[in-house]
Design an enzyme around this catalytic site. Structure first.
Site, PDB file in Angstrom:
ATOM      1  N   TYR A 134      -6.690 -18.468  33.216  1.00  0.00           N
ATOM      2  CA  TYR A 134      -5.854 -18.445  34.403  1.00  0.00           C
ATOM      3  C   TYR A 134      -5.445 -17.010  34.739  1.00  0.00           C
ATOM      4  O   TYR A 134      -5.950 -16.409  35.646  1.00  0.00           O
ATOM      5  CB  TYR A 134      -4.629 -19.358  34.231  1.00  0.00           C
ATOM      6  CG  TYR A 134      -3.709 -19.386  35.436  1.00  0.00           C
ATOM      7  CD1 TYR A 134      -2.510 -18.681  35.461  1.00  0.00           C
ATOM      8  CD2 TYR A 134      -4.069 -20.112  36.578  1.00  0.00           C
ATOM      9  CE1 TYR A 134      -1.688 -18.689  36.587  1.00  0.00           C
ATOM     10  CE2 TYR A 134      -3.248 -20.133  37.694  1.00  0.00           C
ATOM     11  CZ  TYR A 134      -2.058 -19.411  37.681  1.00  0.00           C
ATOM     12  OH  TYR A 134      -1.242 -19.408  38.809  1.00  0.00           O
ATOM     13  N   SER A 186      -7.174 -22.082  41.106  1.00  0.00           N
ATOM     14  CA  SER A 186      -6.176 -21.331  41.869  1.00  0.00           C
ATOM     15  C   SER A 186      -6.251 -19.839  41.554  1.00  0.00           C
ATOM     16  O   SER A 186      -7.299 -19.242  41.815  1.00  0.00           O
ATOM     17  CB  SER A 186      -4.807 -21.929  41.580  1.00  0.00           C
ATOM     18  OG  SER A 186      -3.970 -21.657  42.656  1.00  0.00           O
ATOM     19  N   ASP A 200      -4.783 -28.932  50.879  1.00  0.00           N
ATOM     20  CA  ASP A 200      -4.242 -27.939  49.945  1.00  0.00           C
ATOM     21  C   ASP A 200      -3.487 -26.897  50.757  1.00  0.00           C
ATOM     22  O   ASP A 200      -4.087 -26.024  51.387  1.00  0.00           O
ATOM     23  CB  ASP A 200      -5.380 -27.267  49.144  1.00  0.00           C
ATOM     24  CG  ASP A 200      -4.808 -26.325  48.076  1.00  0.00           C
ATOM     25  OD1 ASP A 200      -5.564 -25.887  47.187  1.00  0.00           O
ATOM     26  OD2 ASP A 200      -3.582 -26.027  48.135  1.00  0.00           O
ATOM     27  N   HIS A 227      -3.653 -29.285  46.281  1.00  0.00           N
ATOM     28  CA  HIS A 227      -3.821 -28.256  45.253  1.00  0.00           C
ATOM     29  C   HIS A 227      -3.978 -28.858  43.865  1.00  0.00           C
ATOM     30  O   HIS A 227      -4.474 -28.191  42.966  1.00  0.00           O
ATOM     31  CB  HIS A 227      -2.621 -27.313  45.308  1.00  0.00           C
ATOM     32  CG  HIS A 227      -2.886 -25.998  44.651  1.00  0.00           C
ATOM     33  ND1 HIS A 227      -3.910 -25.170  45.024  1.00  0.00           N
ATOM     34  CD2 HIS A 227      -2.266 -25.372  43.614  1.00  0.00           C
ATOM     35  CE1 HIS A 227      -3.899 -24.084  44.271  1.00  0.00           C
ATOM     36  NE2 HIS A 227      -2.922 -24.187  43.401  1.00  0.00           N
TER      37      HIS A 227
HETATM   38  O1  LIG Z   1       3.295 -20.176  45.241  1.00  0.00           O
HETATM   39  C1  LIG Z   1       3.779 -20.626  44.250  1.00  0.00           C
HETATM   40  N1  LIG Z   1       3.375 -20.339  42.990  1.00  0.00           N
HETATM   41  C2  LIG Z   1       2.225 -19.499  42.791  1.00  0.00           C
HETATM   42  C3  LIG Z   1       0.968 -20.308  43.025  1.00  0.00           C
HETATM   43  O2  LIG Z   1       1.006 -21.514  43.185  1.00  0.00           O
HETATM   44  N2  LIG Z   1      -0.190 -19.633  43.059  1.00  0.00           N
HETATM   45  C4  LIG Z   1      -0.344 -18.203  42.923  1.00  0.00           C
HETATM   46  C5  LIG Z   1      -1.784 -17.921  43.274  1.00  0.00           C
HETATM   47  C6  LIG Z   1      -2.395 -19.212  43.666  1.00  0.00           C
HETATM   48  C7  LIG Z   1      -1.468 -20.310  43.219  1.00  0.00           C
HETATM   49  C8  LIG Z   1      -1.866 -20.882  41.853  1.00  0.00           C
HETATM   50  O3  LIG Z   1      -2.291 -20.120  40.995  1.00  0.00           O
HETATM   51  O4  LIG Z   1      -1.654 -22.098  41.654  1.00  0.00           O
HETATM   52  O5  LIG Z   1       4.793 -21.528  44.251  1.00  0.00           O
HETATM   53  C9  LIG Z   1       5.444 -21.663  45.523  1.00  0.00           C
HETATM   54  C10 LIG Z   1       6.860 -21.343  45.255  1.00  0.00           C
HETATM   55  C11 LIG Z   1       7.814 -22.298  45.461  1.00  0.00           C
HETATM   56  C12 LIG Z   1       9.137 -22.009  45.205  1.00  0.00           C
HETATM   57  C13 LIG Z   1       9.479 -20.769  44.761  1.00  0.00           C
HETATM   58  C14 LIG Z   1       8.497 -19.806  44.529  1.00  0.00           C
HETATM   59  C15 LIG Z   1       7.165 -20.093  44.778  1.00  0.00           C
END
Ligand SMILES: O=C(NCC(=O)N1CCC[C@H]1C(=O)O)OCc1ccccc1
Length: 706
Positions: A470, A551, A637, A676
């Protein structure tokens, strides 16, 4: 093997962006519109070549059958007490969604309390958040459809099972936290959001407001309790304190570092617009997570001056930083992953030590350790306990342990006892073995990697390997039980390798920072050196090695096949972030700048351009070809919008369409009524896992042994 004819996708060469003086073409920009006829036709054309390829796998049905067989085992959550009753989630095995049960005692007959499977024909409606009122009389829960981050909040009378009439809309990234008078909840709403909010849109999310809803009234009467109009990107974390006397407000702009405010609450008070806030933390420089409070002393888990995290106490009536005190000092090696107040004057602390968990009980007044709970090598995936109760529950899992739920009443019992041990029909853990090795990455840093094989595996280099990683957002990839991986190990004679590459939280903030911003190449080096380690130490060969990630991990996979296509025989990139110059323009992508930086900044633009998957597809030299590649995404997603995958698959197929040496297929699988990953119904998970394993079998010519 007949060469696959890839769909022709229009290239609009007129789309050229100028980044700080550098011109960058973006010929598939039109794929960023999910609703256009052309994009829909492109998606259909991709599925039209991928489906037959997967269906051609002669053992696809055997894989599906075996996955279904193994998956059909009962899954449970830890019980939690509300209003004197116990509530827990249970999935009998193949139900699309787990069901919420209630029982008077841990031994009495459970009754169905809420069954989300009744909320949709195909199981695509999921409970994604919930919270009981303080007295347990009302259950508030968030429902999401088709895997979207959007949810609607509903209310249920816990005694009568009667639903309240109102449904709260335009909710996303929201807390659900009750005032202790049981009158209502604080929740996060994007009330200004225009257009679709079903998760198929790509519009950015701005101006979240913390609203207060009184149960039984209409949402239109809700007040905006807290908002930061000058900070449209902020998401507002909020939690009513354990004593009910304060609302702790923790806004954050991206995926790390938050501020801390509070406002006093009184039972029965009229929550008005714009509650008066006192600011305790005014710099976005560290994480602060509210744990509990003792009188006016609020306890936070923080990495402020503590990269491995620690607990501090802040007196809300005298909150100057010079008055903050350490309650649980930072451990020199182990990372304080989470903490929870229990049994009045204690707290449970969960550490990560070399990627495995340690669970301890501490005194809330002094921070001193009371005891360590016995735990095998693995992960605590669930915990339930509250300050007002002396009973705690925790669920343990590992690569070879489906799940064991322990409980202990801290006032009565000496040792935890097993409440539930989950068994999987046809799975005998003694036939497998897990090891943890530490391999050197490109810069010599030692990276931990778990390796799971059959006990009698003969490491002669002929075994296929599945390498997972990851590498971001301070997320630690710890051992968990996976039926899909078990089928790979048991029936394809496979080696599972999980590399804890930098960018994660396995070794605290230092490990996270080592994979952020201008250190991002460390993540990809770590991943590539994991592959080299497996090949050079005779576990497998490159042609039998599949690299997999989702992701941020899907991004890492796509980077690795661009940089070192020779290292892998197959690549699985799920819901990946593939356009590193434009990711921040869609839905919540702007929150990822804390790991990636933004192309709006000249230095970050240069850094991102260097590894952005979409911008680094090249025909490899000599006789090297790209691995067999499967990109996966889904139409709802809205965490990582599908356009990333669509633009990358179009670019890959365009690049290799007429390259005769590229015989490995490069395909995309775009699911419908899916997102997602969160809340995905079991049937869709089984289909996707079947397709992933079938792709690996078909591409690498593996033999499935039943
Ligand atoms: O975006 C994310 N997290 C990062 C995320 O989901 N990412 C970051 C890159 C792509 C994807 C993943 O790796 O699942 O969560 C949304 C969020 C909600 C509330 C407070 C802060 C953030």
């Amino acid at each position: 093997m007949t060469r696959i004819q890839y769909p022709e996708a229009r290239r609009d060469e007129s789309v050229v962006d100028n980044y700080h003086g550098v011109e960058i073409a973006d010929p598939y920009r039109w794929l960023e519109d999910p609703d256009s006829t052309e994009t829909k036709a492109f998606v259909d054309a991709q599925n039209a070549i991928t489906k037959p390829y997967l269906a051609a796998c002669k053992v696809r049905d055997s894989i599906h059958e075996r996955l279904t067989q193994l998956w059909d085992f009962p899954k449970y959550s830890c019980p939690a007490k509300h209003g004197g009753k116990y509530y827990f989630y249970k999935n009998t095995g193949l139900q699309n969604q787990s069901v919420l049960y209630v029982q008077d005692t841990l031994e009495s007959e459970p009754k169905v309390f809420l069954d989300p499977n009744t909320l949709s024909e195909d199981g695509t409606v999921a409970i994604t958040s919930s919270s009981f009122s303080e007295d347990g009389s009302i259950f508030a829960y968030g429902l999401s459809e088709s895997g979207s981050d959007w949810s609607t909040i509903h209310f249920l009378n816990a005694q009568t099972g009667e639903k309240y009439p109102e449904i709260l809309e335009k909710v996303k990234f929201s807390p659900i936290t009750w005032t202790h008078d049981n009158r209502g909840i604080f929740y996060g709403q994007y009330r200004d959001q225009q257009g679709k909010t079903d998760g198929s849109e790509t519009l950015g999310n701005q101006n979240q407001k913390l609203c207060y809803h009184i149960v039984g009234t209409s949402q239109s009467d809700d007040v905006v309790a807290i908002e930061f109009p000058e900070e449209p990107l902020w998401r507002i974390g909020a939690e009513v304190s354990d004593c009910g006397n304060w609302l702790i407000v923790t806004p954050l702009k991206d995926c790390r570092d938050n501020l801390v405010y509070f406002t006093p609450l009184k039972a029965g008070m009229d929550i008005s617009n714009n509650l008066p806030l006192t600011q305790v933390v005014d710099k976005l420089e560290a994480d602060y997570e509210y744990i509990t409070n003792v009188g006016t002393k609020a306890v936070f888990r923080t990495n402020k001056n503590a990269p491995n995290y620690k607990l501090i106490a802040i007196d809300l009536l005298d909150y100057g930083q010079d008055k903050w005190v350490d309650l649980l000092p930072e451990h020199p090696e182990n990372v304080l992953d989470w903490a929870d107040a229990v049994d009045g004057d204690k707290f449970v602390a969960c550490y990560i030590q070399d990627v495995k968990n340690i669970l301890q009980l501490h005194c809330l007044k002094t921070g001193k350790i009371i005891r360590t709970f016995p735990l095998d090598l693995g992960t605590v995936v669930g915990f339930s306990g509250e300050k007002k109760y002396s009973e705690i529950f925790y669920q343990f899992t590992s690569f070879l342990t489906p799940g064991i739920i322990y409980t202990i009443d801290l006032k009565k019992e000496e040792e935890p006892r097993i409440l539930r041990e989950i068994k999987v029909k046809g799975f005998d853990a003694s036939l497998y073995k897990t090891s943890q090795i530490f391999y050197p990455s490109k810069d010599g840093t030692k990276i931990p990697m778990f390796i799971v094989t059959k006990s009698d595996a003969v490491l002669d280099g002929t075994m296929p390997a599945l390498l997972y990683g990851y590498g971001g957002f301070n997320a630690s990839i710890q051992p968990t039980f996976s039926v899909t991986r078990l089928v790979f190990i048991q029936h394809l004679n496979g080696i599972l390798a999980v590399a804890n590459v930098r960018g994660g939280g396995e070794y605290g903030e230092r490990w996270h920072n080592a994979g952020r911003f201008f250190n991002r190449q460390n993540v990809f080096d770590d991943f590539q050196y994991a592959a080299k380690y497996l090949v050079e130490n005779g576990y497998t060969t490159s042609t039998k090695l599949t690299i997999q990630g989702g992701s941020n991990g899907g991004l890492a996979v796509a980077v690795c096949i661009n940089q070192r296509p020779d290292l892998f025989g197959a690549a699985i990139a799920q819901v990946g972030v593939m356009d590193m110059l434009r990711f921040h323009k869609f839905t919540i992508g702007s929150a990822w700048v804390s790991d990636y930086g933004s192309s709006d900044d000249a230095k970050h633009f240069q850094n991102l351009l260097k590894y952005s998957p979409l911008h680094n597809v090249r025909i490899p030299p000599d006789d090297v070809q790209y691995p067999a590649t499967l990109l996966l995404t889904a139409d709802h997603d809205d965490r990582v919008v599908p356009l990333h995958t669509l633009k990358l698959i179009a670019t890959l197929q365009y690049t290799f369409r007429n390259v005769s040496k590229q015989e490995n297929p490069i395909l995309a699988r775009i699911d419908t009524k899916a997102g997602h990953g969160g809340g995905k119904p079991t049937m869709k998970v089984l289909e996707e896992s079947t397709d992933i394993l079938s792709f690996i079998v078909q591409s690498l010519g593996l033999e499935f042994k039943s």
